[in-house]
Design a protein around this motif. Structure first.
Motif, PDB file in Angstrom:
ATOM      1  N   ASP A  80     -25.501 -14.223 -46.680  1.00 55.01           N
ATOM      2  CA  ASP A  80     -26.952 -14.500 -45.668  1.00 55.01           C
ATOM      3  C   ASP A  80     -27.742 -13.699 -43.686  1.00 55.01           C
ATOM      4  OD1 ASP A  80     -25.761 -16.167 -44.764  1.00 55.01           O
ATOM      5  OD2 ASP A  80     -26.874 -18.247 -45.206  1.00 55.01           O
ATOM      6  N   PHE A  81     -25.989 -13.616 -43.740  1.00 58.06           N
ATOM      7  CA  PHE A  81     -26.379 -13.019 -42.290  1.00 58.06           C
ATOM      8  C   PHE A  81     -25.788 -11.083 -42.052  1.00 58.06           C
ATOM      9  CE2 PHE A  81     -22.176 -14.683 -42.832  1.00 58.06           C
ATOM     10  CZ  PHE A  81     -21.044 -13.318 -42.675  1.00 58.06           C
ATOM     11  N   GLY A  82     -25.467 -10.928 -43.612  1.00 62.24           N
ATOM     12  CA  GLY A  82     -25.661  -9.679 -43.428  1.00 62.24           C
ATOM     13  C   GLY A  82     -24.255  -9.536 -44.269  1.00 62.24           C
ATOM     14  N   ARG A  83     -23.916  -8.061 -44.434  1.00 65.47           N
ATOM     15  CA  ARG A  83     -23.610  -7.508 -45.238  1.00 65.47           C
ATOM     16  C   ARG A  83     -21.222  -7.596 -44.883  1.00 65.47           C
ATOM     17  NH1 ARG A  83     -24.242  -2.364 -49.391  1.00 65.47           N
ATOM     18  NH2 ARG A  83     -25.656  -4.221 -50.661  1.00 65.47           N
ATOM     19  N   ALA A 124     -17.568   1.008 -44.712  1.00 67.82           N
ATOM     20  CA  ALA A 124     -18.384   1.215 -43.513  1.00 67.82           C
ATOM     21  C   ALA A 124     -19.401   1.800 -43.912  1.00 67.82           C
ATOM     22  CB  ALA A 124     -18.042   2.303 -42.115  1.00 67.82           C
ATOM     23  N   LEU A 125     -19.602   3.385 -44.712  1.00 64.03           N
ATOM     24  CA  LEU A 125     -20.631   4.766 -45.162  1.00 64.03           C
ATOM     25  C   LEU A 125     -21.192   3.531 -46.655  1.00 64.03           C
ATOM     26  CD1 LEU A 125     -18.582   7.438 -45.374  1.00 64.03           C
ATOM     27  CD2 LEU A 125     -20.488   7.115 -43.691  1.00 64.03           C
ATOM     28  N   LYS A 126     -21.199   2.446 -46.957  1.00 58.89           N
ATOM     29  CA  LYS A 126     -21.678   1.986 -47.389  1.00 58.89           C
ATOM     30  C   LYS A 126     -22.722   0.876 -47.142  1.00 58.89           C
ATOM     31  CE  LYS A 126     -19.497   2.497 -52.246  1.00 58.89           C
ATOM     32  NZ  LYS A 126     -20.262   3.422 -52.777  1.00 58.89           N
ATOM     33  N   GLY A 127     -22.530   0.458 -45.843  1.00 61.21           N
ATOM     34  CA  GLY A 127     -23.145  -0.358 -44.666  1.00 61.21           C
ATOM     35  C   GLY A 127     -22.792  -1.309 -44.533  1.00 61.21           C
ATOM     36  N   ILE A 128     -21.499  -1.759 -44.129  1.00 61.54           N
ATOM     37  CA  ILE A 128     -21.416  -3.286 -43.894  1.00 61.54           C
ATOM     38  C   ILE A 128     -21.157  -3.645 -42.201  1.00 61.54           C
ATOM     39  CG2 ILE A 128     -19.514  -3.282 -46.149  1.00 61.54           C
ATOM     40  CD1 ILE A 128     -17.852  -2.431 -43.343  1.00 61.54           C
ATOM     41  N   ASP A 129     -21.563  -4.568 -42.194  1.00 60.03           N
ATOM     42  CA  ASP A 129     -22.115  -5.122 -40.824  1.00 60.03           C
ATOM     43  C   ASP A 129     -20.873  -5.687 -40.019  1.00 60.03           C
ATOM     44  OD1 ASP A 129     -25.115  -4.909 -40.657  1.00 60.03           O
ATOM     45  OD2 ASP A 129     -25.030  -6.096 -42.484  1.00 60.03           O
ATOM     46  N   ASN A 186     -14.444   2.793 -36.612  1.00 58.42           N
ATOM     47  CA  ASN A 186     -16.075   2.694 -37.771  1.00 58.42           C
ATOM     48  C   ASN A 186     -16.454   1.945 -36.702  1.00 58.42           C
ATOM     49  OD1 ASN A 186     -14.755   3.532 -40.569  1.00 58.42           O
ATOM     50  ND2 ASN A 186     -13.180   2.059 -40.213  1.00 58.42           N
ATOM     51  N   LEU A 187     -16.314   1.997 -35.424  1.00 58.54           N
ATOM     52  CA  LEU A 187     -17.689   0.736 -35.324  1.00 58.54           C
ATOM     53  C   LEU A 187     -17.836   0.037 -35.180  1.00 58.54           C
ATOM     54  CD1 LEU A 187     -19.014   4.585 -33.543  1.00 58.54           C
ATOM     55  CD2 LEU A 187     -16.837   3.437 -32.660  1.00 58.54           C
ATOM     56  N   ILE A 188     -17.127  -1.216 -35.650  1.00 54.73           N
ATOM     57  CA  ILE A 188     -17.394  -1.825 -36.314  1.00 54.73           C
ATOM     58  C   ILE A 188     -16.414  -3.054 -35.872  1.00 54.73           C
ATOM     59  CG2 ILE A 188     -15.982  -1.924 -38.145  1.00 54.73           C
ATOM     60  CD1 ILE A 188     -18.055  -2.507 -40.340  1.00 54.73           C
ATOM     61  N   TYR A 189     -17.226  -4.450 -36.147  1.00 52.01           N
ATOM     62  CA  TYR A 189     -16.561  -6.024 -35.824  1.00 52.01           C
ATOM     63  C   TYR A 189     -15.131  -6.158 -36.256  1.00 52.01           C
ATOM     64  CZ  TYR A 189     -19.838  -7.496 -31.684  1.00 52.01           C
ATOM     65  OH  TYR A 189     -20.307  -7.512 -30.973  1.00 52.01           O
ATOM     66  N   VAL A 190     -14.506  -6.450 -36.387  1.00 58.49           N
ATOM     67  CA  VAL A 190     -13.291  -6.115 -37.586  1.00 58.49           C
ATOM     68  C   VAL A 190     -13.135  -8.284 -36.680  1.00 58.49           C
ATOM     69  CG1 VAL A 190     -10.740  -5.816 -37.848  1.00 58.49           C
ATOM     70  CG2 VAL A 190     -12.442  -3.897 -37.218  1.00 58.49           C
ATOM     71  N   VAL A 191     -12.794  -9.079 -37.994  1.00 62.78           N
ATOM     72  CA  VAL A 191     -12.143 -10.381 -38.087  1.00 62.78           C
ATOM     73  C   VAL A 191     -11.063 -10.461 -38.884  1.00 62.78           C
ATOM     74  CG1 VAL A 191     -12.496 -12.744 -38.372  1.00 62.78           C
ATOM     75  CG2 VAL A 191     -14.491 -11.205 -37.983  1.00 62.78           C
ATOM     76  N   ALA A 192      -9.486 -10.696 -37.745  1.00 60.74           N
ATOM     77  CA  ALA A 192      -8.508 -10.114 -38.383  1.00 60.74           C
ATOM     78  C   ALA A 192      -7.744 -11.596 -38.388  1.00 60.74           C
ATOM     79  CB  ALA A 192      -7.171  -9.564 -38.306  1.00 60.74           C
ATOM     80  N   VAL A 210     -22.898   6.238 -29.246  1.00 56.41           N
ATOM     81  CA  VAL A 210     -21.198   7.317 -30.107  1.00 56.41           C
ATOM     82  C   VAL A 210     -21.769   7.510 -31.194  1.00 56.41           C
ATOM     83  CG1 VAL A 210     -18.766   7.712 -30.484  1.00 56.41           C
ATOM     84  CG2 VAL A 210     -19.752   6.019 -28.872  1.00 56.41           C
ATOM     85  N   PRO A 211     -22.426   8.728 -31.227  1.00 62.25           N
ATOM     86  CA  PRO A 211     -22.952   8.346 -32.987  1.00 62.25           C
ATOM     87  C   PRO A 211     -21.824   9.246 -33.718  1.00 62.25           C
ATOM     88  CG  PRO A 211     -23.622  10.391 -31.435  1.00 62.25           C
ATOM     89  CD  PRO A 211     -22.851   9.579 -30.566  1.00 62.25           C
ATOM     90  N   LEU A 212     -21.328   8.336 -34.325  1.00 61.25           N
ATOM     91  CA  LEU A 212     -20.457   8.961 -34.857  1.00 61.25           C
ATOM     92  C   LEU A 212     -20.833   9.103 -35.949  1.00 61.25           C
ATOM     93  CD1 LEU A 212     -16.877   9.313 -35.814  1.00 61.25           C
ATOM     94  CD2 LEU A 212     -16.858   6.929 -36.281  1.00 61.25           C
ATOM     95  N   TYR A 213     -21.288   8.903 -36.834  1.00 64.02           N
ATOM     96  CA  TYR A 213     -22.079   8.492 -38.010  1.00 64.02           C
ATOM     97  C   TYR A 213     -22.750   9.933 -38.335  1.00 64.02           C
ATOM     98  CZ  TYR A 213     -19.513   4.143 -39.305  1.00 64.02           C
ATOM     99  OH  TYR A 213     -18.882   3.536 -39.631  1.00 64.02           O
ATOM    100  N   LYS A 214     -23.820  10.271 -37.087  1.00 68.50           N
ATOM    101  CA  LYS A 214     -24.591  11.118 -37.426  1.00 68.50           C
ATOM    102  C   LYS A 214     -23.612  12.275 -37.278  1.00 68.50           C
ATOM    103  CE  LYS A 214     -28.878  13.267 -34.207  1.00 68.50           C
ATOM    104  NZ  LYS A 214     -29.506  12.903 -33.799  1.00 68.50           N
ATOM    105  N   ASN A 215     -22.758  12.161 -36.926  1.00 68.04           N
ATOM    106  CA  ASN A 215     -22.638  13.848 -36.200  1.00 68.04           C
ATOM    107  C   ASN A 215     -20.647  13.909 -37.538  1.00 68.04           C
ATOM    108  OD1 ASN A 215     -23.383  14.784 -33.617  1.00 68.04           O
ATOM    109  ND2 ASN A 215     -22.366  13.017 -32.818  1.00 68.04           N
TER     110      ASN A 215
END
Length: 265
Positions: A143-146, A165-170, A197-203, A251-256
């Protein structure tokens, strides 16, 4: 811009030969976490903290959804109105055995699962002698995201993480049982997953005589914002999706990206 924050409670607990006690200790840490923290949207637990298997026990180690493992977390989810990623247990299905996480919503219902796709056939281990590999991506819509799901060894498969990451995970969650003494590998791999991947990671990692713990939450700039102590315990952090968007703008990683140049087969 409004801030959109997700409260995450991680549980650092280790396996023993008493799987019921393993569940009991994990549940106690979850209950204690709700006494400490006001906003918790997601609870995450380690890989195989409840029960594992070996080539000699694989025929009798497997369980189904209809088990104490599921019912314990279903009740906790309903009790605390929280989403839970259970960490993994040995799931028996159609004559196969999987290292499987259950994803449970705030009502205590299973909304998805992830069966480990890359088995730990490395160093002196051969996990494929015990488990069968899953064949589906771990992507679950809460309910809060992917959320994207991988297990500890899978941090080494950078193309797999980028696919998620490319499939839109938050958020990327990594239930783990990283062994002693490779804490240097752990720190580097978790931070790299976040930075690349410029993403939060919970490990959440196991902690016992064989597993070093050091469970953590890392932000999209690779900064550790929460870490567990060297003991069985909980840890807490806030995932700020607005900050994650800001990082990706800077850091427009995905755009570039230039996928026409890449050959990863």
């Amino acid at each position: 811009m409004d801030r959109y924050e997700i409260g995450v409670l991680g549980i650092q607990v280790g396996i023993t030969c008493d799987k019921r006690d393993n569940l009991k200790r994990a549940a106690k840490l979850i209950d204690e976490g709700f006494e400490k923290y006001k906003k918790i949207d997601l609870v995450c637990l380690p890989e195989q903290f409840y029960s594992s298997a070996s080539p000699h026990t694989r025929d009798k180690a497997g369980e189904t959804y209809d088990s104490d493992f599921f019912y314990t977390f279903s009740e906790l989810a309903s009790k605390h109105n929280v989403n839970i990623i259970t960490g993994s247990f040995p799931l028996s299905r159609d004559g196969k055995l999987y290292d499987c996480d259950l994803c449970i919503n705030r009502s205590g219902e299973i909304i998805g699962e992830y069966c480990k796709a890359h088995l730990f056939d490395a160093f002196v281990s051969k996990e494929s002698d015990t488990f069968d590999a899953g064949n589906a991506l771990g992507i679950i819509d809460f309910d809060f995201g992917r959320v994207g799901l991988v297990h500890s060894f899978e941090l080494r498969f950078t193309e797999y993480l980028r696919t998620l990451a490319l499939k839109g995970i938050d958020l990327l969650v990594v239930p783990s049982m990283f062994f002693q003494p490779r804490v240097d590998h752990w720190n580097t791999l978790v931070a790299s997953a976040a930075l690349n991947n410029l993403i939060y990671v919970v490990a959440p990692n196991q902690f016992n005589s064989q597993h070093f713990g050091r469970s953590c939450i890392v932000d999209p700039f690779g900064v550790t914002i929460a870490q567990a102590s060297d003991m069985e315990c909980s840890f807490y952090g806030t995932i700020d999706l607005n900050f994650q968007r800001q990082v990706r703008s800077r850091v427009p990683l995905y755009k570039n990206r230039r996928p026409e140049l890449y050959d990863v087969n």
